[in-house]
Design a protein around this motif. Structure first.
Motif, short mmCIF file in Angstrom:
data_model
loop_
_atom_site.label_atom_id
_atom_site.label_comp_id
_atom_site.label_asym_id
_atom_site.label_seq_id
_atom_site.Cartn_x
_atom_site.Cartn_y
_atom_site.Cartn_z
N GLU A 198 -2.67 -8.09 1.85
CA GLU A 198 -2.29 -7.59 3.17
C GLU A 198 -1.62 -6.23 3.05
O GLU A 198 -0.95 -5.95 2.07
CB GLU A 198 -1.29 -8.55 3.84
CG GLU A 198 -1.82 -9.94 4.05
CD GLU A 198 -0.74 -10.88 4.53
OE1 GLU A 198 -1.04 -11.70 5.41
OE2 GLU A 198 0.40 -10.80 4.02
N VAL A 253 -6.79 -7.39 4.22
CA VAL A 253 -7.73 -6.35 3.82
C VAL A 253 -8.99 -7.00 3.27
O VAL A 253 -8.97 -7.61 2.21
CB VAL A 253 -7.12 -5.43 2.74
CG1 VAL A 253 -8.05 -4.27 2.45
CG2 VAL A 253 -5.78 -4.90 3.18
N ARG A 299 -13.71 -3.30 3.65
CA ARG A 299 -12.87 -2.23 4.22
C ARG A 299 -12.21 -1.41 3.13
O ARG A 299 -11.59 -0.39 3.40
CB ARG A 299 -11.80 -2.83 5.12
CG ARG A 299 -12.37 -3.64 6.25
CD ARG A 299 -12.07 -3.27 7.65
NE ARG A 299 -11.38 -2.06 7.94
CZ ARG A 299 -10.12 -1.99 8.34
NH1 ARG A 299 -9.39 -3.08 8.45
NH2 ARG A 299 -9.58 -0.85 8.65
N MET A 300 -12.29 -1.89 1.87
CA MET A 300 -11.66 -1.18 0.77
C MET A 300 -12.61 -0.25 0.02
O MET A 300 -12.17 0.70 -0.60
CB MET A 300 -11.08 -2.18 -0.24
CG MET A 300 -9.87 -2.91 0.26
SD MET A 300 -9.04 -3.82 -1.05
CE MET A 300 -10.12 -5.21 -1.27
N SER A 336 0.81 -1.21 0.00
CA SER A 336 0.00 0.00 0.00
C SER A 336 0.85 1.27 0.00
O SER A 336 0.74 2.09 -0.89
CB SER A 336 -0.93 0.00 1.22
OG SER A 336 -1.61 1.22 1.31
N THR A 342 -1.44 2.09 -3.03
CA THR A 342 -2.88 2.24 -2.91
C THR A 342 -3.39 3.34 -3.82
O THR A 342 -2.82 4.42 -3.87
CB THR A 342 -3.27 2.54 -1.45
OG1 THR A 342 -3.05 1.36 -0.67
CG2 THR A 342 -4.72 2.94 -1.31
N TYR A 390 -6.82 3.52 6.00
CA TYR A 390 -8.02 3.07 5.28
C TYR A 390 -9.25 3.35 6.13
O TYR A 390 -10.25 3.84 5.65
CB TYR A 390 -7.94 1.58 4.99
CG TYR A 390 -7.19 1.19 3.76
CD1 TYR A 390 -6.03 1.85 3.37
CD2 TYR A 390 -7.62 0.14 2.97
CE1 TYR A 390 -5.35 1.48 2.23
CE2 TYR A 390 -6.94 -0.25 1.84
CZ TYR A 390 -5.80 0.43 1.47
OH TYR A 390 -5.12 0.05 0.35
N GLN A 391 -9.15 3.00 7.40
CA GLN A 391 -10.28 3.17 8.32
C GLN A 391 -10.70 4.62 8.41
O GLN A 391 -11.89 4.93 8.47
CB GLN A 391 -9.89 2.63 9.69
CG GLN A 391 -10.95 2.74 10.75
CD GLN A 391 -10.50 2.11 12.04
OE1 GLN A 391 -9.88 1.06 12.05
NE2 GLN A 391 -10.81 2.77 13.14
N ASP A 414 -3.59 0.29 7.28
CA ASP A 414 -4.89 -0.19 7.72
C ASP A 414 -5.63 0.91 8.48
O ASP A 414 -6.82 1.12 8.28
CB ASP A 414 -4.71 -1.43 8.61
CG ASP A 414 -6.02 -1.98 9.11
OD1 ASP A 414 -6.85 -2.41 8.27
OD2 ASP A 414 -6.24 -1.97 10.34
#
Length: 176
Positions: free
Chosen positions: A64, A38, A42-43, A19, A113, A73-74, A70
């Motif tokens: 991953e 992932v 969540r994406m 990412s 990403t 992303y959240q 992570d």
């Protein structure tokens, strides 16, 4: 250079996060693995237009990502963004009718990403931008301000995402 009384700790092998494209340790300081699977939910936001746009993005999806990505992303998924040329500060300027939404974050192997930003054009939700996470300007993030200024489709996706986040939030413990 560290002082003479500091001893180097054990070395932890690294891996390259697909990412952020950074070389990161395989283990976190608490001993847990730094490779977070992932899940598709969540994406990307659960919307047909968003799923179609994700399917059009070429490249092998990384399974991953590192802990830091992570967490990003959240925080970023479902966030409102201002247009690229509009300068400002999210703390001072609310979102306007041209406000977009981060609809997906796709970890593409060997590319990093890709952030998919959606806007409403002619009453239709469309993916208007694809930008790399490492080059995304965080000053573009904004907040709702007044409900009437943001396109209804963007507003509905934003509210639905917030409702899902609140439904998943852990209930605080209150001893009685």
């Amino acid at each position: 250079m560290p002082p003479n009384n500091v001893i180097d700790g054990p070395r932890v092998s690294t891996w390259r996060c697909p990412s952020c494209q950074e070389s990161v340790p395989r283990l976190l300081p608490n001993g847990k693995t730094n490779r977070i699977p992932v899940a598709p939910e969540r994406m990307a936001l659960p919307d047909g237009t968003v799923r179609q746009a994700c399917a059009r993005v070429q490249g092998l999806r990384a399974p991953e990502i590192c802990y830091a990505c992570d967490q990003a992303y959240q925080e970023l998924l479902g966030t409102l963004v201002r247009p690229p040329a509009e300068l400002g500060d999210a703390r001072g300027d609310p979102g306007l009718n041209d406000t977009g939404l981060i609809g997906a974050l796709l970890p593409i192997a060997d590319q990093g990403t890709q952030i998919l930003i959606f806007n409403v054009i002619n009453e239709e939700l469309r993916c208007t931008e694809i930008e790399r996470l490492i080059s995304f300007n965080p000053d573009r993030l904004t907040y709702p301000g007044s409900r009437g200024a943001i396109a209804p489709r963007i507003w509905a996706l934003y509210e639905d995402h917030l409702a899902q986040l609140h439904a998943r939030a852990p209930v605080p413990y209150h001893p009685e």
